[in-house]
Scaffold this motif. Structure first.
Motif, short mmCIF file in Angstrom:
data_model
loop_
_atom_site.label_atom_id
_atom_site.label_comp_id
_atom_site.label_asym_id
_atom_site.label_seq_id
_atom_site.Cartn_x
_atom_site.Cartn_y
_atom_site.Cartn_z
N ASP A 1 0.84 -1.20 0.00
CA ASP A 1 0.00 0.00 0.00
C ASP A 1 0.88 1.25 0.00
N VAL B 1 0.99 -4.90 -8.30
CA VAL B 1 1.25 -3.48 -8.05
C VAL B 1 1.89 -2.77 -9.25
N ARG C 1 2.29 2.01 -3.39
CA ARG C 1 1.32 2.69 -4.27
C ARG C 1 1.23 4.18 -3.93
N ASP D 1 1.85 7.60 -6.09
CA ASP D 1 0.84 8.67 -6.18
C ASP D 1 1.43 10.02 -5.81
#
Lengths: 244, 294
Positions: free
Chosen positions: A179, A204, A182, A186
């Motif tokens: 997570d 991913v 990611r 971002d």
């Protein structure tokens, strides 16, 4: 697509007589997540090492933003905007958590902003704040992985390279780490990821390279690679699958 | 009781000198994994600088000692160790041995092997009385200087950014470079600090013994190496403790052994060292992170 951020062209690398990379070419574009998967000894770590300057290729070219990387000193890699989180995490075990984080900002001149970044990360990862003044070596494996990722981010890299970030971690912790990866993308950081866990990597990454025996056996968008019938064979180095 | 105070002061001042020397060696070892034999000649050459400038103002002779030791330390690193940084550890060890012997021979060639009298700080030769006991000012100054230097070093290592970088390099050299710590700078800093420590030891030691000869540094450094080994190489606090222990042990043996046994003082001391190493092969305070550099 314009010229890629990172470009590896026809690179050979060897340890003594053992060939670790053979005529290997790959690239990473800005703001991609690219993963490198393959079995043990496929050359994945060597590839990251060659990009970081830990291993000097015997042939080929590596460029970052169009500038050659081969021959640059290790401490300049991070100054060019490439941060490596090596396999096995490598926290400075005897130093405190906060000292580890400050070392992450070694190259920054904007000390105030760096300190503010550290505080922000400590807010984001309360466990690190809790252990702020304790030795980093006493953190759990997952906490150490968070620490080294944050430490790498504190240099404000444009390219973050992660070598087996899920190694030795419980599945739940691995999910958290992914997570975070990611989120990092971002935030505008490009990610190059080495994994043995192919499923994780494919889930991913935008694109994936399958390495075996020091060569790229297969490459393409992750979503397509997983469905490709030749994928497993390529992963184990059985055939020479071509997916793109 | 009064006698005891005197003995304690003697023991602490010798222990302090060994601790500073051991620390100079330990600093280099922690960042480079190099046991630097040439540290002996950093001390000896600084002592000769004091000899050469005896009679001139204190500021001049003392700064000359520091400049000589530091220059020598930095030069040695550049010429003898930097080209070998990626080589085997044994290769660097031999190189430090070569530098040590070379400098010793150069000194013998240049100034002869006979001991020369030197008195770097004559003002310290006085004594004062505490509770009916005579205490040398020099001994007290030695103890205070050692304490101040240890605190200063502690401050540098714990509170400055360069100290932090040095500790990171000592833990994991490659990883420290990957976060951007400049290897050359950190190693140069270690040699700089090591050179300063060598110069201070040269001043305090020659002030105590009153002479200088080409093997002066070797005598101290051999004891300091013993200290680093029993303290635990790679752990700076262990190294300091080892230095204090060896110096105080040697001094206390001298004071309390029956006169017939005093000539065997060092033999008994080393017997103790062997016993310690038999039971604690990694020293009394082994370092946690004494793993190979990748």
């Amino acid at each position: 697509m314009s010229t890629p951020m990172l470009s590896v062209r026809a690179v050979d690398a060897r340890y003594g007589n053992i060939v670790a990379l053979r005529d290997l070419s790959m690239h990473v574009a800005t703001n991609e997540i690219v993963s490198i998967i393959g079995p043990n000894g496929a050359g994945k770590t060597t590839l990251l090492s060659a990009i970081a300057g830990l291993v000097r290729p015997t042939h080929g070219a590596i460029t970052f933003d169009g500038q050659g990387l081969i021959g640059a000193s290790l401490e300049d890699t991070v100054r060019r905007g490439i941060a490596l989180v090596p396999e096995g995490r490598h926290v400075f075990a005897g130093l405190s958590v906060i000292e580890n984080l400050r070392l992450g900002a070694t190259i920054r001149k904007d000390t105030r902003a760096a300190e503010a970044d550290i505080q922000r990360y400590l807010d984001q990862f309360p466990i690190l704040r809790e252990r702020r003044d304790g030795p980093a070596g006493l953190l759990s494996g997952g906490e150490q992985q968070m620490l080294v990722i944050v430490r790498a981010l504190l240099s404000r890299p444009r390219l973050l390279m992660l070598d087996e970030p899920s190694l030795g971690l419980a599945p739940k912790i691995t999910a958290q780490v992914y997570d975070i990866i990611r989120e990092i993308r971002d935030d505008g950081v490009t990610v190059l990821l080495v994994e043995q866990n192919a499923g994780r990597a494919l889930s991913v990454a935008d694109r994936t390279y399958v390495l075996s025996g020091g060569e790229v056996r297969m490459t393409g968008p992750s979503a397509e690679l997983g469905k490709d019938p030749g994928f497993e064979a390529a992963y184990f180095g059985l055939g020479r699958g071509v997916a793109d | 009781m009064g006698n005891l105070l005197q003995i304690l002061v003697d023991a602490l001042s010798l222990g302090g000198l060994y601790a500073l020397t051991a620390l100079g060696i330990g600093l280099i070892f922690s960042v480079m994994r190099l046991a630097n034999f040439a540290h002996a000649e950093f001390i000896t050459c600084a002592a000769y600088a004091l000899f050469a400038l005896s009679g001139s103002p204190l500021v001049m002779s003392l700064s000359a000692a520091v400049v000589v030791a530091v220059t020598l330390a930095i030069l040695t690193e550049r010429v003898a160790f930097r080209p070998l940084r990626d080589a085997d550890q044994a290769t660097m060890l031999i190189s430090s041995f070569a530098v040590s012997v070379f400098l010793q021979k150069v000194l013998i060639f240049a100034v002869g092997s006979r001991a020369k009298p030197v008195d770097p700080i004559p003002a310290l030769a006085q004594t004062f009385m505490i509770g009916g006991v005579q205490i040398g000012v020099l001994k007290i100054v030695t103890i205070l200087t050692c304490a101040v230097l240890l605190l200063a070093l502690l401050f540098i290592l714990k509170r400055t950014r360069y100290g932090l970088q040095m500790r990171a390099a000592a833990e994991d050299f490659t990883m420290s470079r990957l976060v951007g710590v400049r290897a050359d700078a950190v190693i140069a800093l270690a040699f700089l600090l090591s050179g300063i420590l060598a110069a201070v030891v040269a001043v305090l030691y020659t002030a105590q013994t009153g002479f200088v000869q080409p093997r002066l540094g070797v005598q101290i450094v051999i004891m300091a190496f013993v200290a680093t080994v029993i303290g635990g190489l790679g752990n700076l606090w262990g190294v300091v403790a080892g230095g204090l222990l060896v110096g105080m042990g040697s001094s206390l043996l001298q004071a309390f052994l029956p006169p017939d046994l005093r000539p065997f003082r060092e033999a008994i001391l080393f017997l103790g060292v062997i016993l310690i190493l038999l039971f604690r092969p990694n020293g009394l305070f082994p370092s946690r992170g004494l793993k190979e550099r990748i």
